[in-house]
Write a protein that holds these residues in place. Structure first.
Motif, short mmCIF file in Angstrom:
data_model
loop_
_atom_site.label_atom_id
_atom_site.label_comp_id
_atom_site.label_asym_id
_atom_site.label_seq_id
_atom_site.Cartn_x
_atom_site.Cartn_y
_atom_site.Cartn_z
N PHE A 26 0.66 -1.22 -0.05
CA PHE A 26 -0.21 0.26 -0.26
C PHE A 26 0.86 1.26 0.09
O PHE A 26 0.39 2.19 -0.75
N PHE A 27 1.96 1.38 0.84
CA PHE A 27 2.72 2.54 0.95
C PHE A 27 3.46 2.64 -0.45
O PHE A 27 3.57 3.88 -0.85
N GLN A 28 4.00 1.47 -1.06
CA GLN A 28 4.52 1.80 -2.51
C GLN A 28 3.68 2.20 -3.34
O GLN A 28 3.58 3.12 -4.32
N LEU A 29 2.33 1.74 -3.35
CA LEU A 29 1.34 2.20 -4.37
C LEU A 29 1.16 3.48 -4.48
O LEU A 29 0.50 4.18 -5.45
N ASP A 31 2.79 6.14 -2.61
CA ASP A 31 3.75 7.03 -2.40
C ASP A 31 3.68 7.71 -1.12
O ASP A 31 3.78 8.65 -1.02
N PHE A 32 3.24 7.03 -0.17
CA PHE A 32 3.11 7.37 1.03
C PHE A 32 4.13 8.26 1.71
O PHE A 32 3.78 8.91 2.31
N ASP A 33 5.32 7.80 1.83
CA ASP A 33 6.44 8.37 2.36
C ASP A 33 6.55 9.76 1.86
O ASP A 33 6.84 10.64 2.78
N MET A 34 6.29 9.80 0.52
CA MET A 34 6.36 11.39 0.16
C MET A 34 5.13 12.21 0.84
O MET A 34 5.39 13.59 1.12
N SER A 35 4.12 11.61 0.78
CA SER A 35 2.80 12.35 1.58
C SER A 35 3.47 12.76 2.93
O SER A 35 3.00 13.77 3.41
N LEU A 36 4.14 11.72 3.61
CA LEU A 36 4.43 12.22 4.96
C LEU A 36 5.41 13.48 5.18
O LEU A 36 5.21 14.23 6.18
N LYS A 37 6.13 13.66 3.99
CA LYS A 37 7.00 14.82 4.20
C LYS A 37 6.39 16.19 4.63
O LYS A 37 7.11 17.01 5.00
#
Length: 135
Positions: A26-29, A31-37
């Motif tokens: 899910f995180f990969q699909l 782009d969760f890490d980018m949103s967290l920034k």
């Protein structure tokens, strides 16, 4: 795997499906890490938060990613344990139950929308009292 792994195990055995971590996929699909920034606070949730949450459930994965960036995490849950569960406070700054009084399961489910709205309003009021900013 979901469904306690039953569906995934069947698909893997019969169709040679590839098993992957659901939350990581899910995180990969997304782009969760980018949103967290761009976040100062993360609010996540699930039906029941307990020791099983720490075994890779979605909110745990969300909390781990947020914690790695120093972002505080609030977890809203239909059920929160009365006694502190070791480890939950390491990942969640606040565990907030969405229900208030003892109810039968059917009545609790029927009130889910109202409880989520009320709890969301409460979280909003708490946030208005102070800022959740990264240091």
């Amino acid at each position: 795997g979901g469904t306690a792994g039953g569906a995934a195990a069947g698909l893997a055995g019969i169709l040679d499906a590839k098993l992957v971590s659901g939350i990581d996929y899910f995180f990969q699909l997304t782009d969760f890490d980018m949103s967290l920034k761009d976040c100062d606070l993360v609010i996540t949730g699930e039906g029941g938060t307990d020791e099983q949450t720490l075994n890779g459930k979605g909110p745990f994965g969300v909390a781990c990613r947020a914690r790695n960036l120093g972002i505080p995490v609030i977890c809203l849950s239909g059920k929160v344990p009365w006694k502190e569960v070791k480890g939950l406070s390491e990942y969640f700054d606040a565990l907030i139950p969405i229900g208030n009084e003892p109810l039968q399961m059917e009545e609790s489910f029927a009130l889910t929308q109202d409880n989520l709205i009320r709890t969301g309003m409460l979280v909003g009021k708490l946030l208005a009292l102070g800022e959740f900013k990264r240091t």
